[in-house]
Design a protein around this motif. Structure first.
Motif: not given
Length: 133
Positions: A6-12, A54-57, A84-88, A117-119
């Motif tokens: 389950l990949m959490v997108n960095h999109d807000g 961590a932050d994509p920067r 990618l912001a994180g994953f499970n 509502q993050q993708p």
């Protein structure tokens, strides 16, 4: 049982402002939600791994031809909304259960306690059977 990534997108999601601009209580509620969900999924035996990134920067790109020294750069990257912001990794009875968990992740609270509502991309983890022809 099948495993899913389950990949959490960095999109807000529903929010434009980055988390570092949220009120401290909203940030705490966001992470408290993840902690409670993680605890629940560990207790049920469904959580295999949870990893925030961590932050994509701070990310780096590595390119190597296998013989020369690798080239390490700080970009170019896709737009931050595609990072990618994180994953499970979950081990569940069905894809339907993986989708249910992904929906709960997507509903993590943001500013004012509203769901972000993050993708969340859901992909089944390949098994050894996939390589048996």
């Amino acid at each position: 049982m099948p495993k899913f990534l389950l990949m959490v997108n960095h999109d807000g999601g529903a929010f434009e402002e980055p988390m570092d601009e949220w009120a401290p209580g909203d940030v705490a509620a966001h992470f408290d939600y993840y902690a409670a969900l993680t605890k629940e999924l560990v207790a049920s035996g469904e959580m295999v791994q949870f990893t925030p990134l961590a932050d994509p920067r701070l990310a780096r790109i590595v390119r190597s031809d296998g013989t020369s020294a690798p080239v390490v750069t700080d970009g170019p990257f896709p737009e931050s909304k595609e990072v990618l912001a994180g994953f499970n990794v979950v081990d569940v009875d069905s894809e339907a259960r993986a989708l249910e968990i992904a929906a709960r992740i997507s509903a993590v609270p943001g500013p004012g306690g509203l769901p972000t509502q993050q993708p969340v991309e859901v992909r089944q983890v390949m098994t050894d059977a996939a390589f048996d022809l």
